[in-house]
Motif scaffolding. Structure first.
Motif, PDB file in Angstrom:
ATOM      1  N   PRO A 197       8.397  81.451  23.628  1.00  0.00           N
ATOM      2  CA  PRO A 197       8.692  82.881  23.341  1.00  0.00           C
ATOM      3  C   PRO A 197       9.392  83.208  21.958  1.00  0.00           C
ATOM      4  O   PRO A 197       8.979  82.682  20.962  1.00  0.00           O
ATOM      5  CB  PRO A 197      10.046  83.332  24.170  1.00  0.00           C
ATOM      6  CG  PRO A 197      10.405  81.851  25.067  1.00  0.00           C
ATOM      7  CD  PRO A 197       9.748  80.715  24.661  1.00  0.00           C
ATOM      8  N   THR A 198       9.334  84.648  21.914  1.00  0.00           N
ATOM      9  CA  THR A 198       9.144  85.556  20.811  1.00  0.00           C
ATOM     10  C   THR A 198      10.478  84.367  20.386  1.00  0.00           C
ATOM     11  O   THR A 198      11.949  84.678  20.605  1.00  0.00           O
ATOM     12  CB  THR A 198       9.492  86.885  20.894  1.00  0.00           C
ATOM     13  OG1 THR A 198       8.616  87.593  21.766  1.00  0.00           O
ATOM     14  CG2 THR A 198      10.073  87.958  19.705  1.00  0.00           C
ATOM     15  N   ARG A 199      10.234  84.353  19.624  1.00  0.00           N
ATOM     16  CA  ARG A 199      11.093  84.029  18.019  1.00  0.00           C
ATOM     17  C   ARG A 199      12.354  85.000  17.953  1.00  0.00           C
ATOM     18  O   ARG A 199      12.631  85.973  17.582  1.00  0.00           O
ATOM     19  CB  ARG A 199      10.777  84.335  16.782  1.00  0.00           C
ATOM     20  CG  ARG A 199      11.909  82.754  15.759  1.00  0.00           C
ATOM     21  CD  ARG A 199      11.078  82.582  14.283  1.00  0.00           C
ATOM     22  NE  ARG A 199      11.798  81.970  13.311  1.00  0.00           N
ATOM     23  CZ  ARG A 199      12.822  81.922  12.592  1.00  0.00           C
ATOM     24  NH1 ARG A 199      13.192  83.907  12.345  1.00  0.00           N
ATOM     25  NH2 ARG A 199      13.607  80.715  12.356  1.00  0.00           N
ATOM     26  N   GLU A 200      13.069  84.014  18.322  1.00  0.00           N
ATOM     27  CA  GLU A 200      15.344  84.678  18.685  1.00  0.00           C
ATOM     28  C   GLU A 200      16.036  83.839  17.890  1.00  0.00           C
ATOM     29  O   GLU A 200      15.480  83.059  17.688  1.00  0.00           O
ATOM     30  CB  GLU A 200      15.335  84.690  20.116  1.00  0.00           C
ATOM     31  CG  GLU A 200      14.468  86.488  20.230  1.00  0.00           C
ATOM     32  CD  GLU A 200      14.369  86.691  21.696  1.00  0.00           C
ATOM     33  OE1 GLU A 200      15.790  85.698  22.671  1.00  0.00           O
ATOM     34  OE2 GLU A 200      14.582  87.410  22.661  1.00  0.00           O
ATOM     35  N   VAL A 201      16.739  84.687  17.040  1.00  0.00           N
ATOM     36  CA  VAL A 201      17.693  83.688  16.225  1.00  0.00           C
ATOM     37  C   VAL A 201      19.154  84.383  17.612  1.00  0.00           C
ATOM     38  O   VAL A 201      19.474  85.298  17.223  1.00  0.00           O
ATOM     39  CB  VAL A 201      18.507  84.936  15.167  1.00  0.00           C
ATOM     40  CG1 VAL A 201      19.444  84.202  14.235  1.00  0.00           C
ATOM     41  CG2 VAL A 201      16.736  84.467  13.880  1.00  0.00           C
ATOM     42  N   PRO A 202      19.687  82.645  17.440  1.00  0.00           N
ATOM     43  CA  PRO A 202      21.355  82.854  18.341  1.00  0.00           C
ATOM     44  C   PRO A 202      21.708  83.100  17.637  1.00  0.00           C
ATOM     45  O   PRO A 202      22.174  83.523  16.277  1.00  0.00           O
ATOM     46  CB  PRO A 202      21.126  81.008  18.360  1.00  0.00           C
ATOM     47  CG  PRO A 202      19.714  80.549  18.048  1.00  0.00           C
ATOM     48  CD  PRO A 202      19.147  81.605  16.808  1.00  0.00           C
ATOM     49  N   ALA A 203      22.753  84.129  18.020  1.00  0.00           N
ATOM     50  CA  ALA A 203      24.154  84.510  17.892  1.00  0.00           C
ATOM     51  C   ALA A 203      24.664  83.278  16.493  1.00  0.00           C
ATOM     52  O   ALA A 203      24.386  82.351  16.909  1.00  0.00           O
ATOM     53  CB  ALA A 203      25.325  85.066  19.149  1.00  0.00           C
ATOM     54  N   LYS A 204      24.609  84.233  15.471  1.00  0.00           N
ATOM     55  CA  LYS A 204      25.570  83.390  14.363  1.00  0.00           C
ATOM     56  C   LYS A 204      27.040  82.580  15.019  1.00  0.00           C
ATOM     57  O   LYS A 204      28.130  83.443  15.161  1.00  0.00           O
ATOM     58  CB  LYS A 204      25.395  84.514  13.085  1.00  0.00           C
ATOM     59  CG  LYS A 204      24.488  84.297  13.023  1.00  0.00           C
ATOM     60  CD  LYS A 204      24.840  85.536  11.642  1.00  0.00           C
ATOM     61  CE  LYS A 204      23.217  85.748  10.829  1.00  0.00           C
ATOM     62  NZ  LYS A 204      22.364  84.730  10.091  1.00  0.00           N
ATOM     63  N   ILE A 205      27.450  81.341  14.030  1.00  0.00           N
ATOM     64  CA  ILE A 205      28.440  81.040  14.690  1.00  0.00           C
ATOM     65  C   ILE A 205      29.419  81.152  13.609  1.00  0.00           C
ATOM     66  O   ILE A 205      29.458  81.337  12.581  1.00  0.00           O
ATOM     67  CB  ILE A 205      28.866  79.062  14.320  1.00  0.00           C
ATOM     68  CG1 ILE A 205      27.656  78.825  15.021  1.00  0.00           C
ATOM     69  CG2 ILE A 205      30.237  78.786  14.308  1.00  0.00           C
ATOM     70  CD1 ILE A 205      27.423  76.947  14.645  1.00  0.00           C
ATOM     71  N   VAL A 206      30.478  81.775  13.812  1.00  0.00           N
ATOM     72  CA  VAL A 206      31.559  82.998  13.333  1.00  0.00           C
ATOM     73  C   VAL A 206      32.473  82.013  12.470  1.00  0.00           C
ATOM     74  O   VAL A 206      33.188  81.114  13.536  1.00  0.00           O
ATOM     75  CB  VAL A 206      32.549  83.997  14.390  1.00  0.00           C
ATOM     76  CG1 VAL A 206      33.438  84.982  13.438  1.00  0.00           C
ATOM     77  CG2 VAL A 206      31.327  84.828  15.129  1.00  0.00           C
ATOM     78  N   VAL A 207      32.066  82.327  10.839  1.00  0.00           N
ATOM     79  CA  VAL A 207      33.670  81.291  10.199  1.00  0.00           C
ATOM     80  C   VAL A 207      34.457  82.759   9.239  1.00  0.00           C
ATOM     81  O   VAL A 207      34.056  84.032   9.397  1.00  0.00           O
ATOM     82  CB  VAL A 207      33.013  80.637   9.140  1.00  0.00           C
ATOM     83  CG1 VAL A 207      32.098  79.820   9.870  1.00  0.00           C
ATOM     84  CG2 VAL A 207      32.013  81.131   8.693  1.00  0.00           C
ATOM     85  N   ASN A 208      35.688  81.942   9.145  1.00  0.00           N
ATOM     86  CA  ASN A 208      36.163  83.138   8.272  1.00  0.00           C
ATOM     87  C   ASN A 208      36.409  83.081   6.912  1.00  0.00           C
ATOM     88  O   ASN A 208      35.958  84.417   6.186  1.00  0.00           O
ATOM     89  CB  ASN A 208      37.827  82.314   8.671  1.00  0.00           C
ATOM     90  CG  ASN A 208      38.735  83.337  10.672  1.00  0.00           C
ATOM     91  OD1 ASN A 208      38.012  84.044  10.894  1.00  0.00           O
ATOM     92  ND2 ASN A 208      38.891  82.401  11.043  1.00  0.00           N
ATOM     93  N   ASN A 209      35.796  82.017   6.837  1.00  0.00           N
ATOM     94  CA  ASN A 209      35.427  81.716   4.864  1.00  0.00           C
ATOM     95  C   ASN A 209      34.132  81.968   4.363  1.00  0.00           C
ATOM     96  O   ASN A 209      33.040  81.149   5.093  1.00  0.00           O
ATOM     97  CB  ASN A 209      35.896  80.242   4.781  1.00  0.00           C
ATOM     98  CG  ASN A 209      36.298  80.144   3.069  1.00  0.00           C
ATOM     99  OD1 ASN A 209      35.316  80.634   2.224  1.00  0.00           O
ATOM    100  ND2 ASN A 209      36.876  79.356   2.300  1.00  0.00           N
TER     101      ASN A 209
END
Length: 265
Positions: A111-123
């Protein structure tokens, strides 16, 4: 007679009896025990692995050759997926039996290239290492057809030369995931491997127990199992989430900083 002999006689008598309503391996305790021992000796580890992982574990343990192991793990995935699918009421299957399918049934494109949801980090210092796009490839082609499937074996050998022979990772220590992914991405870039090819290639640069875990989330190239991940970036994101978290990485950085500040280092 001793207990072993009594057990053998009992098993033979059960074979002669009407046991249609009883699972044969449960009805024959000595055969059941010996089979469990045989499987455990070949990596099944029945006491610890959940039942849906045993097929994959055996598939990887019984076949030393990479190509045979890949075929075996794919078939094991197909068998597991078939067991989860409801049976059709029709007399003929909607899908062509595996025995009559070609060597590779593959999608022509992802399928169309999609970037997954980013992993949220605080630092902010950790954002890049937890970002799957940090491990994206120069060749972002999504095409994976018959030509790519037939040349995948040769392409893997080229990548292995850059990656390092016998450098497969088993998943420990978990925080080595960052080094592993950067090393794999560089080896792919060195050989102009596309993200579509790398998606099916990464599993061959792992070893047990990680290999079975990766295979369990991958789609089957025969199309029977859709898989938990369906693109190279999704697989990278899964690897990061599975092995690392911000707290563990922060603790390791802090330990390293203390060690380097200690006199004598």
């Amino acid at each position: 007679m001793n207990e072993e002999q009594k057990g053998a006689v009992a098993s033979i008598r059960l074979l002669e009896a009407e046991i249609a309503t009883t699972p044969i391996l449960i009805a024959l305790p000595y055969l059941h025990r010996d089979l469990r021992n045989w499987l455990n000796a070949r990596g099944a580890n029945l006491e610890q692995h959940s039942s849906h992982r045993i097929k994959l574990t055996l598939a990887t343990a019984l076949y030393p050759e990479a190509e045979e192991r890949t075929i075996a793990t794919e078939l094991a995935t197909e068998v597991e997926a078939a067991g989860r699918r409801p049976r059709s009421s029709s007399t003929e299957s909607d899908e062509e039996p595996l025995a009559r399918q070609g060597p590779e049934i593959v999608r022509e494109t992802f399928p169309t290239r999609e970037v997954p949801a980013k992993i949220v980090v605080n630092n902010p210092m950790f954002r890049d290492v937890f970002d799957c796009e940090s491990y994206s490839l120069v060749n972002k082609s999504l095409t994976y057809g018959s030509r790519e499937a037939h040349t995948l074996g040769r392409r893997k050998k080229d990548v292995a030369q850059s990656f390092g022979v016998r450098s497969e990772w088993d998943g420990t220590p978990p925080l080595k995931v960052f080094q592993f992914l950067r090393k794999f991405a560089k080896a792919c870039d060195d050989n102009d491997v596309s993200e579509a090819e790398a998606f099916f290639m990464l599993q061959d640069f792992t070893k047990e127990p990680l290999r079975s875990e990766v295979m369990s989330v991958m789609p089957s190239r025969h199309g029977g199992n859709p898989g938990e991940v369906n693109s190279y970036l999704e697989l990278i994101n899964w690897m990061l989430r599975y092995h690392a978290d911000e707290a563990s990485l922060a603790a390791q950085v802090e330990e390293f900083n203390r060690a380097t500040q200690t006199p004598g280092y």
